[in-house]
Scaffold this motif. Structure first.
Motif, PDB file in Angstrom:
ATOM      1  N   MET A 156      14.077 -10.640 -21.176  1.00  0.00           N
ATOM      2  CA  MET A 156      15.037 -10.137 -21.206  1.00  0.00           C
ATOM      3  C   MET A 156      16.087 -10.300 -22.421  1.00  0.00           C
ATOM      4  O   MET A 156      15.167  -9.929 -23.320  1.00  0.00           O
ATOM      5  N   ARG A 157      16.877  -8.435 -22.131  1.00  0.00           N
ATOM      6  CA  ARG A 157      17.883  -7.920 -23.131  1.00  0.00           C
ATOM      7  C   ARG A 157      18.787  -9.097 -22.442  1.00  0.00           C
ATOM      8  O   ARG A 157      19.473  -8.906 -22.770  1.00  0.00           O
ATOM      9  N   VAL A 158      18.870  -9.281 -24.791  1.00  0.00           N
ATOM     10  CA  VAL A 158      19.516  -9.559 -25.207  1.00  0.00           C
ATOM     11  C   VAL A 158      20.907  -9.281 -25.669  1.00  0.00           C
ATOM     12  O   VAL A 158      21.836  -9.510 -26.467  1.00  0.00           O
ATOM     13  N   HIS A 159      20.323  -7.862 -26.522  1.00  0.00           N
ATOM     14  CA  HIS A 159      21.326  -7.029 -27.138  1.00  0.00           C
ATOM     15  C   HIS A 159      20.804  -6.006 -27.868  1.00  0.00           C
ATOM     16  O   HIS A 159      19.722  -5.316 -26.820  1.00  0.00           O
ATOM     17  N   ARG A 160      22.088  -4.508 -28.050  1.00  0.00           N
ATOM     18  CA  ARG A 160      21.055  -3.011 -28.070  1.00  0.00           C
ATOM     19  C   ARG A 160      19.790  -3.416 -28.956  1.00  0.00           C
ATOM     20  O   ARG A 160      18.886  -2.279 -28.348  1.00  0.00           O
ATOM     21  N   SER A 161      19.207  -3.836 -29.483  1.00  0.00           N
ATOM     22  CA  SER A 161      18.040  -4.031 -30.352  1.00  0.00           C
ATOM     23  C   SER A 161      17.325  -5.024 -30.105  1.00  0.00           C
ATOM     24  O   SER A 161      16.375  -5.371 -30.961  1.00  0.00           O
ATOM     25  N   TYR A 162      17.455  -5.921 -28.485  1.00  0.00           N
ATOM     26  CA  TYR A 162      16.774  -7.156 -29.718  1.00  0.00           C
ATOM     27  C   TYR A 162      16.207  -7.321 -27.528  1.00  0.00           C
ATOM     28  O   TYR A 162      17.138  -7.124 -26.858  1.00  0.00           O
ATOM     29  N   ILE A 163      14.842  -7.298 -27.218  1.00  0.00           N
ATOM     30  CA  ILE A 163      14.777  -8.034 -25.771  1.00  0.00           C
ATOM     31  C   ILE A 163      13.632  -9.429 -26.166  1.00  0.00           C
ATOM     32  O   ILE A 163      13.553  -9.717 -26.885  1.00  0.00           O
ATOM     33  N   ILE A 164      14.053 -10.665 -25.510  1.00  0.00           N
ATOM     34  CA  ILE A 164      13.509 -12.155 -25.965  1.00  0.00           C
ATOM     35  C   ILE A 164      12.656 -12.739 -24.771  1.00  0.00           C
ATOM     36  O   ILE A 164      13.152 -12.014 -23.128  1.00  0.00           O
ATOM     37  N   SER A 165      12.101 -13.536 -25.809  1.00  0.00           N
ATOM     38  CA  SER A 165      11.286 -14.244 -23.980  1.00  0.00           C
ATOM     39  C   SER A 165      12.228 -15.090 -24.091  1.00  0.00           C
ATOM     40  O   SER A 165      11.971 -16.278 -24.666  1.00  0.00           O
ATOM     41  N   LEU A 166      12.764 -15.503 -22.458  1.00  0.00           N
ATOM     42  CA  LEU A 166      13.233 -16.887 -22.328  1.00  0.00           C
ATOM     43  C   LEU A 166      12.175 -17.997 -22.392  1.00  0.00           C
ATOM     44  O   LEU A 166      12.934 -19.229 -22.932  1.00  0.00           O
ATOM     45  N   ASP A 167      11.263 -18.311 -22.387  1.00  0.00           N
ATOM     46  CA  ASP A 167      10.375 -19.661 -22.654  1.00  0.00           C
ATOM     47  C   ASP A 167      10.428 -20.037 -23.757  1.00  0.00           C
ATOM     48  O   ASP A 167       9.913 -21.108 -23.924  1.00  0.00           O
ATOM     49  N   LYS A 168      10.519 -18.906 -25.404  1.00  0.00           N
ATOM     50  CA  LYS A 168      10.214 -18.853 -26.478  1.00  0.00           C
ATOM     51  C   LYS A 168      12.150 -19.939 -26.988  1.00  0.00           C
ATOM     52  O   LYS A 168      11.719 -20.275 -28.222  1.00  0.00           O
ATOM     53  N   ILE A 169      12.352 -19.385 -26.349  1.00  0.00           N
ATOM     54  CA  ILE A 169      14.206 -20.117 -27.129  1.00  0.00           C
ATOM     55  C   ILE A 169      14.128 -21.041 -27.697  1.00  0.00           C
ATOM     56  O   ILE A 169      13.890 -22.412 -26.694  1.00  0.00           O
ATOM     57  N   ASP A 170      14.466 -21.700 -28.337  1.00  0.00           N
ATOM     58  CA  ASP A 170      14.224 -23.368 -29.526  1.00  0.00           C
ATOM     59  C   ASP A 170      16.191 -23.883 -29.402  1.00  0.00           C
ATOM     60  O   ASP A 170      16.093 -24.737 -28.842  1.00  0.00           O
ATOM     61  N   SER A 171      16.814 -23.060 -29.245  1.00  0.00           N
ATOM     62  CA  SER A 171      18.038 -23.091 -29.612  1.00  0.00           C
ATOM     63  C   SER A 171      19.109 -22.585 -29.583  1.00  0.00           C
ATOM     64  O   SER A 171      19.055 -20.843 -29.441  1.00  0.00           O
TER      65      SER A 171
END
Length: 230
Positions: free
Chosen positions: A185-200
């Motif tokens: 998922m894109r969360v910022h103009r500069s970042y796409i993250i993996s939702l599964d990998k979020i620690d906090s």
């Protein structure tokens, strides 16, 4: 790689110098006590990397970044997390919380090395669970489940996995359009993250592998909807 250390604290500069030498990757070419001194140094003799403190009297590290050439590679060091969103808006290579550990610095330095050694890698195709990236004359398969986050940096995109970085000649928008997965998922103009990998998640920042990644206000409600919030 040549490295300039910028910090107003004598002990912090000494500690960073010792850590930099221990990485085996960095040659410390100078030290500066304030941002103006650093600006003169960087302008006259640009290093490969700047280890930059944020909280300094007069001009802060953030202020300095805003007037440095865009190609300047900087790793920010600070005792505070609150500057992460603004820092990553300026495309810093990494953001280290003091006291800086050797493993964490080595991880950040490897990112710098990969950027300096980047070649004509590009994303050629994507499916629901993998990407193909072209690396010179070879096509490499990269599974989406391996991706921690994808980060824009100028004309390139950095794809971070648990074991390495892939430096890709592309835009974040182009990659986002090729990916069809609820995992990323894109969360910022500069970042796409993996939702599964979020620690906090805290204060507008998600943490993955102890790395703070900013979440823009426009994406926060969608992110909360996507995660499994009790």
């Amino acid at each position: 790689m040549t490295c300039l250390i910028v910090d107003d604290n004598d002990l912090s500069r000494l500690t960073l110098r010792q850590l930099a030498l221990q990485t085996g990757r960095l040659q410390v070419t100078g030290e500066c006590k304030d941002a103006m001194e650093a600006h003169r140094n960087i302008t006259a003799n640009p290093p490969n990397l700047v280890l930059l403190d944020i909280e300094m009297p007069g001009m802060t590290g953030i202020d300095l970044l805003k007037i440095l050439p865009k190609q300047t590679l900087a790793i920010l060091t600070t005792s505070q997390k609150q500057y992460a969103v603004e820092a990553f808006d300026l495309n810093v290579v990494d953001y280290l919380i003091k006291p800086v550990s050797l493993p964490r610095l080595m991880q950040a330095v490897e990112k710098v090395r990969d950027i300096l050694l980047r070649n004509d890698t590009e994303v050629t195709s994507a499916a629901d669970d993998y990407l193909f990236i072209r690396d010179n004359n070879m096509l490499k398969k990269l599974r989406l489940e391996e991706i921690l986050w994808i980060e824009a940096m100028g004309d390139y995109v950095k794809i971070r996995t648990e074991t390495q970085w892939h430096i890709v000649h592309s835009t974040l928008k182009a990659i986002e359009e090729k990916i069809n997965s609820g995992r990323l998922m894109r969360v910022h103009r500069s970042y796409i993250i993996s939702l599964d990998k979020i620690d906090s998640i805290e204060d507008g920042v998600v943490n993955i592998l102890n790395t703070p990644i900013p979440v823009a206000e426009s994406y926060r409600s969608k992110l909360i909807q996507k995660i499994k919030l009790l």
